[in-house]
Write an enzyme that holds these catalytic residues in place. Structure first.
Site, PDB file in Angstrom:
ATOM      1  N   SER A 126      72.986 -55.600  -7.120  1.00 41.46           N
ATOM      2  CA  SER A 126      73.014 -54.061  -6.528  1.00 41.46           C
ATOM      3  C   SER A 126      72.907 -54.032  -5.100  1.00 41.46           C
ATOM      4  CB  SER A 126      71.683 -53.768  -7.013  1.00 41.46           C
ATOM      5  OG  SER A 126      70.882 -52.589  -6.654  1.00 41.46           O
ATOM      6  N   TYR A 151      61.659 -55.753  -8.218  1.00 46.09           N
ATOM      7  CA  TYR A 151      63.052 -55.665  -8.805  1.00 46.09           C
ATOM      8  C   TYR A 151      64.271 -55.987  -7.920  1.00 46.09           C
ATOM      9  CZ  TYR A 151      67.406 -53.538 -10.545  1.00 46.09           C
ATOM     10  OH  TYR A 151      68.872 -53.287 -10.707  1.00 46.09           O
ATOM     11  N   LYS A 155      67.067 -59.330  -7.632  1.00 46.65           N
ATOM     12  CA  LYS A 155      68.412 -59.385  -7.306  1.00 46.65           C
ATOM     13  C   LYS A 155      68.626 -60.313  -6.168  1.00 46.65           C
ATOM     14  CE  LYS A 155      69.546 -56.745 -10.650  1.00 46.65           C
ATOM     15  NZ  LYS A 155      70.210 -57.177 -11.946  1.00 46.65           N
ATOM     16  N   GLY A 299      59.498 -45.314  -0.790  1.00 43.78           N
ATOM     17  CA  GLY A 299      60.409 -46.469  -0.844  1.00 43.78           C
ATOM     18  C   GLY A 299      62.027 -46.167  -0.644  1.00 43.78           C
TER      19      GLY A 299
HETATM   20  P1  NAD Z   1      69.969 -51.433 -19.396  1.00 44.07           P
HETATM   21  O1  NAD Z   1      68.521 -51.622 -19.462  1.00 44.07           O
HETATM   22  O2  NAD Z   1      70.891 -50.115 -19.984  1.00 44.07           O
HETATM   23  O3  NAD Z   1      70.740 -52.694 -19.963  1.00 44.07           O
HETATM   24  C1  NAD Z   1      70.253 -53.745 -19.917  1.00 44.07           C
HETATM   25  C2  NAD Z   1      70.107 -54.734 -21.153  1.00 44.07           C
HETATM   26  O4  NAD Z   1      69.724 -55.960 -21.169  1.00 44.07           O
HETATM   27  C3  NAD Z   1      69.452 -53.799 -22.348  1.00 44.07           C
HETATM   28  O5  NAD Z   1      70.121 -53.625 -23.511  1.00 44.07           O
HETATM   29  C4  NAD Z   1      68.183 -54.620 -22.388  1.00 44.07           C
HETATM   30  O6  NAD Z   1      67.692 -54.620 -24.055  1.00 44.07           O
HETATM   31  C5  NAD Z   1      68.850 -56.111 -22.372  1.00 44.07           C
HETATM   32  N1  NAD Z   1      67.764 -56.933 -21.965  1.00 44.07           N
HETATM   33  C6  NAD Z   1      66.852 -56.938 -20.866  1.00 44.07           C
HETATM   34  N2  NAD Z   1      65.965 -58.113 -20.820  1.00 44.07           N
HETATM   35  C7  NAD Z   1      66.784 -59.050 -21.959  1.00 44.07           C
HETATM   36  C8  NAD Z   1      66.651 -60.181 -22.312  1.00 44.07           C
HETATM   37  N3  NAD Z   1      65.475 -61.196 -21.807  1.00 44.07           N
HETATM   38  N4  NAD Z   1      67.004 -60.912 -23.109  1.00 44.07           N
HETATM   39  C9  NAD Z   1      68.234 -60.047 -23.804  1.00 44.07           C
HETATM   40  N5  NAD Z   1      68.577 -58.930 -23.483  1.00 44.07           N
HETATM   41  C10 NAD Z   1      67.979 -58.261 -22.389  1.00 44.07           C
HETATM   42  O7  NAD Z   1      70.653 -51.534 -17.775  1.00 44.07           O
HETATM   43  P2  NAD Z   1      71.850 -51.051 -16.957  1.00 44.07           P
HETATM   44  O8  NAD Z   1      71.663 -49.919 -16.215  1.00 44.07           O
HETATM   45  O9  NAD Z   1      72.851 -51.344 -18.087  1.00 44.07           O
HETATM   46  O10 NAD Z   1      71.987 -52.350 -16.199  1.00 44.07           O
HETATM   47  C11 NAD Z   1      72.625 -53.469 -16.357  1.00 44.07           C
HETATM   48  C12 NAD Z   1      72.569 -54.446 -15.100  1.00 44.07           C
HETATM   49  O11 NAD Z   1      72.986 -53.762 -14.065  1.00 44.07           O
HETATM   50  C13 NAD Z   1      71.035 -54.860 -14.903  1.00 44.07           C
HETATM   51  O12 NAD Z   1      71.011 -55.969 -14.504  1.00 44.07           O
HETATM   52  C14 NAD Z   1      70.614 -53.999 -13.607  1.00 44.07           C
HETATM   53  O13 NAD Z   1      69.818 -54.421 -12.836  1.00 44.07           O
HETATM   54  C15 NAD Z   1      72.187 -53.871 -13.000  1.00 44.07           C
HETATM   55  N6  NAD Z   1      72.022 -52.636 -12.243  1.00 44.07           N
HETATM   56  C16 NAD Z   1      71.873 -51.263 -12.635  1.00 44.07           C
HETATM   57  C17 NAD Z   1      72.047 -50.359 -11.902  1.00 44.07           C
HETATM   58  C18 NAD Z   1      71.890 -49.016 -12.485  1.00 44.07           C
HETATM   59  O14 NAD Z   1      71.504 -48.000 -11.641  1.00 44.07           O
HETATM   60  N7  NAD Z   1      71.755 -48.890 -13.804  1.00 44.07           N
HETATM   61  C19 NAD Z   1      72.298 -50.302 -10.408  1.00 44.07           C
HETATM   62  C20 NAD Z   1      72.594 -51.661 -10.063  1.00 44.07           C
HETATM   63  C21 NAD Z   1      72.422 -52.731 -10.841  1.00 44.07           C
HETATM   64  C1  WQD Z   2      69.150 -40.968  -6.213  1.00 40.19           C
HETATM   65  C2  WQD Z   2      68.688 -40.214  -5.262  1.00 40.19           C
HETATM   66  C3  WQD Z   2      66.286 -39.839  -4.751  1.00 40.19           C
HETATM   67  C4  WQD Z   2      65.301 -38.298  -8.875  1.00 40.19           C
HETATM   68  C5  WQD Z   2      67.874 -46.629  -7.776  1.00 40.19           C
HETATM   69  C6  WQD Z   2      67.399 -48.117  -7.645  1.00 40.19           C
HETATM   70  C7  WQD Z   2      68.407 -49.072  -7.045  1.00 40.19           C
HETATM   71  C8  WQD Z   2      69.500 -49.012  -8.082  1.00 40.19           C
HETATM   72  C9  WQD Z   2      69.947 -47.490  -8.739  1.00 40.19           C
HETATM   73  C10 WQD Z   2      69.380 -50.936  -9.659  1.00 40.19           C
HETATM   74  C11 WQD Z   2      67.509 -40.548  -4.051  1.00 40.19           C
HETATM   75  C12 WQD Z   2      66.858 -38.456  -5.138  1.00 40.19           C
HETATM   76  C13 WQD Z   2      66.197 -38.771  -7.579  1.00 40.19           C
HETATM   77  C14 WQD Z   2      64.781 -37.018  -8.732  1.00 40.19           C
HETATM   78  C15 WQD Z   2      65.525 -36.638  -6.304  1.00 40.19           C
HETATM   79  N1  WQD Z   2      69.170 -49.636  -9.589  1.00 40.19           N
HETATM   80  N2  WQD Z   2      66.205 -37.921  -6.404  1.00 40.19           N
HETATM   81  N3  WQD Z   2      65.081 -36.137  -7.565  1.00 40.19           N
HETATM   82  O1  WQD Z   2      66.992 -44.620  -5.746  1.00 40.19           O
HETATM   83  O2  WQD Z   2      69.463 -44.672  -5.374  1.00 40.19           O
HETATM   84  O3  WQD Z   2      68.451 -46.245  -6.652  1.00 40.19           O
HETATM   85  O4  WQD Z   2      68.762 -46.657  -8.864  1.00 40.19           O
HETATM   86  O5  WQD Z   2      69.767 -51.605  -8.817  1.00 40.19           O
HETATM   87  O6  WQD Z   2      67.868 -50.287  -7.087  1.00 40.19           O
HETATM   88  O7  WQD Z   2      66.456 -48.064  -6.418  1.00 40.19           O
HETATM   89  O8  WQD Z   2      68.849 -43.751  -7.234  1.00 40.19           O
HETATM   90  O9  WQD Z   2      69.009 -42.069  -8.955  1.00 40.19           O
HETATM   91  O10 WQD Z   2      66.667 -42.924  -8.434  1.00 40.19           O
HETATM   92  O11 WQD Z   2      67.989 -41.699  -6.833  1.00 40.19           O
HETATM   93  O12 WQD Z   2      65.669 -36.219  -5.385  1.00 40.19           O
HETATM   94  O13 WQD Z   2      64.069 -36.468  -9.470  1.00 40.19           O
HETATM   95  O14 WQD Z   2      68.363 -38.845  -5.937  1.00 40.19           O
HETATM   96  O15 WQD Z   2      65.341 -39.383  -3.759  1.00 40.19           O
HETATM   97  O16 WQD Z   2      67.980 -40.056  -2.810  1.00 40.19           O
HETATM   98  P1  WQD Z   2      68.373 -44.802  -6.036  1.00 40.19           P
HETATM   99  P2  WQD Z   2      68.147 -42.440  -8.161  1.00 40.19           P
END
Ligand code: NAD
Ligand code: WQD
Length: 343
Positions: A126, A151, A155, A299
């Protein structure tokens, strides 16, 4: 012969979109997921889009012996895409052990189970690892900053573990993809993000507010040092993001990696503010949003967007879809799930 891949977390948000793209690209997919944050009925949705169902195994990756047995029983797996993790930043601050246990045990059990086997490994990292970069767009060489949350720390430490394992174990080819902000849904509107409870992320909040599930959106701060005062992010369409995983796998399969461990930014290279996200949603969907300006969220990073030149030149991958398409598809998905119950 089709290449066989393990996709952990494959019925989750990003995983389900990636499974569709992988099957379309001719891979044989087996999903492992414990359905902790997802629904089994996503498999039917995947079938409706791709015309084939991936194999599915319900399994908690924290269960070491079961993971080892599963890997032993599947000797033909040549690649792993590891999505499975807990991902709610706020919850990780409240309950750090839940995050450290799940995210670390999962990756350690997987790496241990595959030890000694030649395998390609793609990890969901991420842009959170950068914190607030001093230079924008942020490149992969920017220093990793102290994590804002447990979290984020999972990563960062997972990346360190992967780099060390790749250096010590020549059978592994490992790529970490640092996602920026994944949003949107598949164009069919059959899969998308299923937030549980009040969405913490901007786009699901926007669509739930627009459909009347929630009240007005609160813009978290309009006094930042940005052109319109609201925070800036690099939003990326989840389907573009899904395709980046295929590009990473191809690089591994074709032995193009420069070292056993590589890192890529996966974003659009373009920043958009919260207020721009709101006006783009309105323009793309014709739906008016109610919003209020509120205080800053603790944060939050002020602004971040990615330098994506490395992904472009070395993975031969670039995002194709812009913010209007992200908003249109997220809205179509919201409308779809408002009439459907997932179990
Ligand atoms: P999500 O929660 O929709 O998908 C994650 C899946 O993993 C779920 O289906 C959950 O049931 C499964 N899971 C969790 N723990 C498990 C375990 N111990 N054993 C088996 N299955 C398990 O999340 P997502 O948004 O699809 O994210 C996927 C990956 O991408 C994650 O590693 C997340 O940290 C990373 N990521 C997500 C975002 C985002 O904003 N969505 C941003 C950056 C990185
Ligand atoms: C986006 C922007 C908020 C909600 C988070 C995690 C990051 C990554 C993605 C996994 C920000 C603003 C949001 C609302 C708002 N996940 N906002 N009103 O914070 O960039 O990232 O998700 O790795 O680790 O921290 O994403 O969608 O929460 O926010 O104004 O009701 O929208 O302040 O500027 P963020 P977000």
């Amino acid at each position: 012969m089709k290449k066989r891949l393990l996709v952990t977390g494959g019925v989750g948000y990003i995983g389900s979109h990636t499974v569709v793209e992988l099957m379309n690209a001719g891979y044989d997919v087996v999903i492992v997921d414990n359905l902790n944050n997802s629904s089994i009925s996503i498999l039917d949705q995947i079938f409706e889009i791709a015309g084939q169902k991936p194999e599915f195994r319900e399994l908690d990756l924290c269960e070491e012996a079961k993971v080892a047995q599963f890997v032993k029983d599947n000797p033909s797996i040549s690649g792993v895409i590891h999505f499975a993790a807990h991902k709610a930043v706020g919850e990780s601050v409240q309950n750090p052990l839940k995050y450290y246990r799940n995210n670390f045990f999962s990756i350690l059990n997987l790496l241990t189970a595959f030890e000694g086997r030649k395998v390609n490994f793609v990890f969901s990292s991420s842009c959170t690892v950068y914190g607030q970069p001093t230079q924008l767009p942020v490149t992969e060489n920017a220093p990793v900053q102290k994590a804002e949350s447990p979290y984020g720390n999972t990563k960062q430490v997972a990346e360190e573990i992967l780099a060390e394992v790749a250096a010590a174990n020549t059978n592994y080819n490992i790529i970490s993809l640092r996602y920026f902000n994944p949003v949107g849904a598949h164009e069919s509107a059959l899969i998308g993000e299923l937030p549980i409870g009040v969405p913490q992320n901007l786009v699901p909040f926007i669509t739930q507010s627009a459909i009347g599930k929630r009240g007005p959106i609160t813009v978290f701060g309009d006094d930042y040092n940005t052109p319109d005062g609201s925070c800036i992010r690099d939003y990326i369409h989840v389907v573009d993001l899904a395709k980046a995983h295929i590009a990473a796998l191809k690089r591994q399969e074709q032995d193009k990696m420069m070292s056993k461990y590589e890192v890529f930014n996966v974003g659009t290279g373009k920043g958009s503010s919260v207020l721009e996200a709101i006006t783009t949603f309105e323009a793309a969907t014709g739906v008016k949003l109610n919003y209020v300006i509120g205080p800053r969220r603790q944060g939050d990073i002020e602004q971040v967007w990615g330098d994506v030149a490395k992904a472009s030149s070395e993975l031969n991958w670039e995002a194709q879809l812009g913010l209007p398409e992200m908003m249109r598809s997220a809205w179509a998905w919201e409308n779809y799930i408002s009439n459907k119950k997932f179990n």
